[in-house]
Design a protein around this motif. Structure first.
Motif, PDB file in Angstrom:
ATOM      1  N   LYS A  65      -6.427 -12.604  -2.248  1.00 34.70           N
ATOM      2  CA  LYS A  65      -5.318 -12.168  -3.011  1.00 34.70           C
ATOM      3  C   LYS A  65      -5.522 -10.594  -3.216  1.00 34.70           C
ATOM      4  O   LYS A  65      -4.582  -9.797  -3.682  1.00 34.70           O
ATOM      5  N   GLY A  66      -6.549  -9.924  -2.957  1.00 32.36           N
ATOM      6  CA  GLY A  66      -6.862  -8.500  -3.190  1.00 32.36           C
ATOM      7  C   GLY A  66      -7.318  -8.136  -4.485  1.00 32.36           C
ATOM      8  O   GLY A  66      -7.421  -6.998  -4.766  1.00 32.36           O
ATOM      9  N   ARG A  67      -7.823  -9.165  -5.037  1.00 35.75           N
ATOM     10  CA  ARG A  67      -8.291  -8.989  -6.529  1.00 35.75           C
ATOM     11  C   ARG A  67      -9.992  -8.223  -6.289  1.00 35.75           C
ATOM     12  O   ARG A  67     -10.681  -8.560  -5.679  1.00 35.75           O
ATOM     13  N   GLN A  68     -10.276  -7.073  -6.815  1.00 31.14           N
ATOM     14  CA  GLN A  68     -11.448  -6.140  -6.646  1.00 31.14           C
ATOM     15  C   GLN A  68     -12.426  -6.760  -7.732  1.00 31.14           C
ATOM     16  O   GLN A  68     -12.333  -6.914  -8.785  1.00 31.14           O
ATOM     17  N   GLY A 408      -4.499   0.631 -10.644  1.00 31.28           N
ATOM     18  CA  GLY A 408      -5.095   0.914  -9.372  1.00 31.28           C
ATOM     19  C   GLY A 408      -5.350  -0.271  -8.702  1.00 31.28           C
ATOM     20  O   GLY A 408      -5.088  -0.553  -7.328  1.00 31.28           O
ATOM     21  N   LYS A 409      -5.841  -1.486  -9.194  1.00 33.55           N
ATOM     22  CA  LYS A 409      -6.225  -2.584  -8.845  1.00 33.55           C
ATOM     23  C   LYS A 409      -4.764  -3.317  -8.640  1.00 33.55           C
ATOM     24  O   LYS A 409      -5.034  -4.137  -7.585  1.00 33.55           O
ATOM     25  N   GLN A 410      -3.915  -3.441  -9.184  1.00 37.03           N
ATOM     26  CA  GLN A 410      -2.465  -3.911  -9.042  1.00 37.03           C
ATOM     27  C   GLN A 410      -1.824  -3.416  -7.801  1.00 37.03           C
ATOM     28  O   GLN A 410      -1.464  -4.575  -7.019  1.00 37.03           O
ATOM     29  N   GLN A 413      -3.351  -5.548  -4.919  1.00 34.92           N
ATOM     30  CA  GLN A 413      -2.873  -6.703  -4.594  1.00 34.92           C
ATOM     31  C   GLN A 413      -1.631  -6.758  -4.362  1.00 34.92           C
ATOM     32  O   GLN A 413      -1.305  -7.740  -3.479  1.00 34.92           O
ATOM     33  N   LYS A 414      -0.787  -5.648  -4.410  1.00 34.53           N
ATOM     34  CA  LYS A 414       0.822  -5.527  -4.052  1.00 34.53           C
ATOM     35  C   LYS A 414       0.526  -5.635  -2.433  1.00 34.53           C
ATOM     36  O   LYS A 414       1.553  -6.103  -1.662  1.00 34.53           O
ATOM     37  N   LYS A 420       0.864 -10.388   3.857  1.00 31.98           N
ATOM     38  CA  LYS A 420       1.318 -11.722   3.959  1.00 31.98           C
ATOM     39  C   LYS A 420       2.486 -12.138   4.393  1.00 31.98           C
ATOM     40  O   LYS A 420       2.815 -12.641   5.215  1.00 31.98           O
ATOM     41  N   PHE A 421       3.385 -11.282   3.693  1.00 30.21           N
ATOM     42  CA  PHE A 421       4.718 -11.152   3.960  1.00 30.21           C
ATOM     43  C   PHE A 421       5.343 -10.725   5.393  1.00 30.21           C
ATOM     44  O   PHE A 421       6.022 -11.436   6.130  1.00 30.21           O
TER      45      PHE A 421
END
Ligand SMILES: *Cc1c(COP(=O)(O)O)cnc(C)c1O
Length: 560
Positions: A65-68, A408-410, A413-414, A420-421
């Motif tokens: 999910k792109g979580r660091q 920055g972490k968010q 994730q975005k 994905k989209f």
């Protein structure tokens, strides 16, 4: 004084020395490393000081999910550095903390050496807590940071003296982290005059020694400490009451300390110089635009090409102007080699097959809100329309967020959500662990280098300079170095213009440029595109390098 006796001491909180040594976090440390390498190339007598950072700056992992998450990077100090026998002490919170130094040598091709000394408190003589003071770059709380800056500034000057550097004629503070060095120099001057008090004379003599480069207009980038903490850590000093040195009531602002005690102060691009002048109206602010050390950032394929067409380009960077004479087919071939290498790396890391024939956009930098990594992804439907109408794109992202930077972490994730989209329609990958090795691959291997900071917060930026010398044009907001580097349609493309009001839709401009200018050029006028690539090298590679930058420091700041 004879030239060989004039030595510059260069102080930086971070310095990038080697791909395998994690003593840097990003732009500031990479600039410091490139600065020293150019000083060696140009035989500028220099010695550099930083801290050791045994735990290194972290290695980044991203989940699906792109979580660091962050892992500390172990490295074996003895494999790269040699311990010096000298010891100095810095008094911290009333304790005498022992400091040692480790030596690293930067060699030029001709054998000229710039020594770098990394300070280390991890000695058995020190308490458990004090031993950790030089372990982590940008870790810990305010107190930890202030202790580090005392070791860097005060300990740094003392270590240089202990190492036998008595003739230093300039102290260059690369950002305000090291400005406590001025307090040590004031003390030295006072002692030399056998005086008990620091006077105007001491201030004058310290000023004549010091040069200060400020690197960001972002407020959080300027270290400030409450005076209570300062007194607790450093002990009371009479200089704290001198208004022309400590000008801010109740706080120590490291930037003002450096401003008050330097005779030459500069920002890192023309625009940044102007912005800084507005921030500090009572000081005279100059500008020396940053650069990159070209031999370090040029891909192997372009190194070979330049060696063949422009022998001597490594030391005489100005001669890259003659890239205009290189056969265009050779420039394209060299670029494809670099692109192939990058796409292979992407395949290996993400198991994604990117397309050699597809326009590849690169974006890599620290993930933090003002850098706006997601500006390109503002309107995904519009992006799909553009691709349908004007031709395919694929995008390669990278960048770490500072461990404490939640926003920055968010953003990372975005970007993962957009990946994905857009899955079937536009291929996007996000590569983990942006460091100099990946920086080299990306800046040379993509077709267009994208930069979308919020103006005027990008002081300079250097990744676009790395791409320029590799014939990769930038598409960028007119901020930092790009104000100087952009000649529209010749060296790359601007997003918006430099005088627009806030609130102007920059995403819209970005999409327009892609749709109507860049994609048509890339797919329907390849010769025109390669012409832009050639101008990147000839006009921007030849100028936005640290050799030219060091010439300017020598002329304007070091040896007047
Ligand atoms: C060049 C580089 C930077 C700094 O580039 P910016 O354009 O200022 O973002 C940061 N990190 C790495 C790994 C780099 O190679």
């Amino acid at each position: 004084m004879k030239r060989e006796n004039r030595i510059v001491a260069y102080f930086s909180m971070e310095i990038c020395l080697d791909e395998r040594v994690p003593t840097y976090s990003g732009g500031l440390g990479i600039l410091a490393g490139d600065t020293i390498r150019s000083a060696a190339n140009l035989k500028i007598p220099m010695v550099a000081i930083s801290l050791l950072y045994r735990n290194g700056y972290f290695s980044q992992k991203l989940d699906e999910k792109g979580r660091q998450t962050e892992e500390s990077l172990e490295w074996v100090v003895q494999d790269f550095l040699v311990e010096c026998p000298e010891r100095v002490t810095v008094t911290i919170e009333g304790r005498d903390v022992q400091v040692r130094a480790w030596k690293y040598k930067i060699f030029s091709e001709s054998g000229f050496i710039v020594p770098v000394f990394l300070l280390d408190t991890d000695l058995p003589e020190n308490s458990e807590e004090d031993r950790k003071l030089t372990h982590q770059l940008y870790g810990g709380d305010q107190r930890y940071r202030l202790c580090q800056e005392a070791i860097l500034g005060i300990g740094g000057v003392r270590m240089l003296r202990a190492l036998g550097y008595h003739q230093l004629t300039r102290f260059h503070m690369n950002e305000g982290h090291s400005s406590l060095l001025t307090l040590e120099l004031l003390d030295e001057s006072k002692k030399k005059r056998l005086s008990v008090d620091i006077t105007k004379e001491d201030i004058h003599s310290v000023k004549s020694l010091c040069v200060f480069t400020t690197h960001t207009p972002v407020d959080a980038g300027h270290d400030k400490f409450p005076m209570d903490l300062v007194k607790q850590v450093l002990g009371y000093r009479s200089v704290f009451d001198m208004k022309d040195v400590f000008c801010c009531e109740g706080i120590l602002n490291m930037t003002y300390l450096a401003l008050n005690l330097s005779h030459y102060v500069n920002g890192v691009a023309k625009k940044h110089g102007e912005v800084t002048q507005l921030m500090f109206a009572n000081y005279s602010i100059h500008a020396i635009t940053n650069g990159v050390h070209l031999p370090s950032w040029t891909s192997p394929s372009f190194q070979k090409l330049f060696d063949q067409y422009i022998p001597g380009w490594r030391s005489d960077n100005y001669s890259l102007r003659y890239a205009l004479n290189i056969a265009r087919t050779e420039i394209w071939k060299s670029h494809l080699k670099a692109k192939e290498e990058l796409l292979q790396y992407v395949k290996q890391e993400t198991n994604t097959d990117l397309d050699m024939d597809c326009l590849t956009i690169g974006f890599a930098r620290r993930s933090t809100p003002y850098k706006r990594a997601d500006l390109l992804l503002t309107d995904l439907d519009r992006l799909i329309e553009i691709v349908k109408k004007s031709g395919k794109i694929q995008i390669i992202y990278a960048g770490k967020a500072h461990p404490q930077d939640e926003e920055g972490k968010q953003i990372i994730q975005k970007i993962f959500q957009a990946i994905k989209f857009l899955k079937e329609k536009i291929k996007i990958v996000y590569l983990e662990n942006y460091d100099i090795a990946l920086g080299k691959l990306m800046t040379s291997g993509v077709d267009v280098w994208l930069n979308t900071p919020k103006r005027p917060l990008e002081a300079s930026g250097t990744s676009g300079m790395k791409s320029a010398v590799n014939g990769v044009p930038s598409l960028s907001i007119l901020d930092g170095w790009w104000v100087e580097g952009c000649i529209e349609g010749i060296t790359g493309w601007a997003i918006g213009n430099s005088s627009e009001q806030v609130g102007h839709d920059e995403a819209d401009d970005l999409y327009d440029k892609l749709e109507n200018v860049i994609l048509p050029l890339f797919y329907h006028d390849r010769d025109g595109f390669i012409e832009v690539m050639t101008h990147c090298i000839a006009l921007n590679g030849s100028f936005f390098n640290t050799n030219r930058m060091m010439h300017q420091y020598v002329l304007n700041a070091y040896f007047l």
